[in-house]
Design a protein around this motif. Structure first.
Motif: not given
Ligand code: TPP
Length: 331
Positions: A157-161
């Protein structure tokens, strides 16, 4: 304690605080182990993602929070709920889809919410939590009541916009917020080294103008200390922090996951790093608690979980006539 004395602050690690922390971590572990067993019987509907191994994160962070504070969770949300004070008995009923459940049996494992406890909900949308807490953090800031909002999210989730936008907004608006990246090394079967652009998620904090802190997620005391600073900073108007908590999840990504993507790391973590074992060693080594006190907590928790399953299994399911109730909530 006399009637006129204030309750100790939720974050005080005196004897009561230590016992509370141990009870919370033990409750999460026992709850998760039991859900794992019950899921295998085929009686739990829907998808289940377990939090075992990660207990020190939810417990260490939430021990600084009270009912005015809000948290947003993930698809792996049982630990966050328990640490924020949601009743494990009603959660068990919810997971079994019973009308006595926290959401009257209509949410299931991935949608447990209890607004009376500031638990905004587990979330099937990866990266769905961080934007939600920008809303509650802004509300807290405008109300001036010192309320803090926390988003738990995974390395995937840390890579989600949505997560990145939320951190930017929280910083620009100087919100009383805490972003807790729970890095268990995988997003489903994808190792974080394949998807996260830097060695540490916390490194990204600099780009958002907030402190980034890395903490050993098997060590309750380390999480507790790092979260104390971040929560105090947010309460005092100092703005958001990104806290990266690193550990291993003990079960598969979801119940039923064959885990072909990993080998011996779980056994290794259980043997050498487990948060409950480490807690026990620490408090016994420092003579902060007696072994008998910890054993008593273990027994109480075992009875609670047994009770929860018995009650859940004998509770009614929602009826067809209730299909359209509880769908919307006023907040
Ligand atoms: C927006 C969105 N994309 C994809 C998915 C499918 N999905 C569910 S869990 C998951 C992995 C999440 O990994 P992470 O954020 O690291 O959390 P963890 O499961 O490790 O706790 C994915 C891709 C989803 N639920 N929502």
């Amino acid at each position: 304690m006399t009637d006129t004395m204030a309750e100790p602050a939720p974050d005080a690690l005196d004897e009561a605080g230590l016992l509370r922390a141990y009870r919370t971590m033990r409750t999460i572990r026992a709850f998760e182990d039991r859900v794992h067993d019950e899921f295998a019987t085929g009686d739990i509907p829907g998808f289940v993602h377990l939090y075992a191994g990660e207990e020190a994160s939810a417990t260490g962070v939430c021990s600084h929070l009270d009912d005015r504070d809000s948290i947003a969770s993930t698809h792996r949300g049982h630990g966050h709920c328990i640490a924020k004070g949601v009743d494990p008995k009603s959660m068990m009923a919810e997971i079994f889809g019973r009308s006595t459940g926290t959401c009257n049996g209509k949410g299931g494992s991935m949608h447990i919410a209890d607004l009376s406890k500031g638990m905004l909900g587990a979330n099937g949308i990866v990266g769905g939590g961080p934007p939600l807490i920008c809303g509650t953090a802004l509300a807290g800031k405008l109300a001036g009541n010192g309320a803090v909002s926390v988003a738990f999210f995974g390395d995937g989730a840390s890579n989600q916009g949505t997560t990145l936008e939320a951190m930017n907004l929280a910083s620009v608006w100087n919100l009383p917020a805490l972003f807790v990246a729970e890095n268990n090394g995988y997003a489903e079967a994808t190792a974080s080294g394949w998807s996260v652009s830097s060695d540490n998620i916390a490194d990204r904090a600099a780009g958002f103008g907030m402190p980034g802190v890395i903490v050993d997620g098997f060590d309750f005391f380390a999480v507790h200390e790092a979260a104390a600073e971040a929560v105090a900073r947010a309460r005092e108007g100092g703005g958001p922090t990104l806290l990266e908590v690193k550990f291993t999840r003990y079960y598969g990504h979801f119940e039923g996951d064959g885990q072909a993507y990993r080998a011996g790391e779980v056994a290794e973590a259980k043997k050498h790093s487990d948060c409950l074992l480490r807690f026990r060693e620490h408090v016994l080594g420092q003579a902060l608690l007696a072994g008998s006190e910890l054993d008593a907590v273990d027994s109480e928790v075992a009875a609670l979980i047994e009770d929860s399953v018995t009650a859940a299994r004998s509770a009614p399911k929602p009826t067809a006539a209730e299909l359209t109730t509880d769908v919307y909530v006023s907040f």
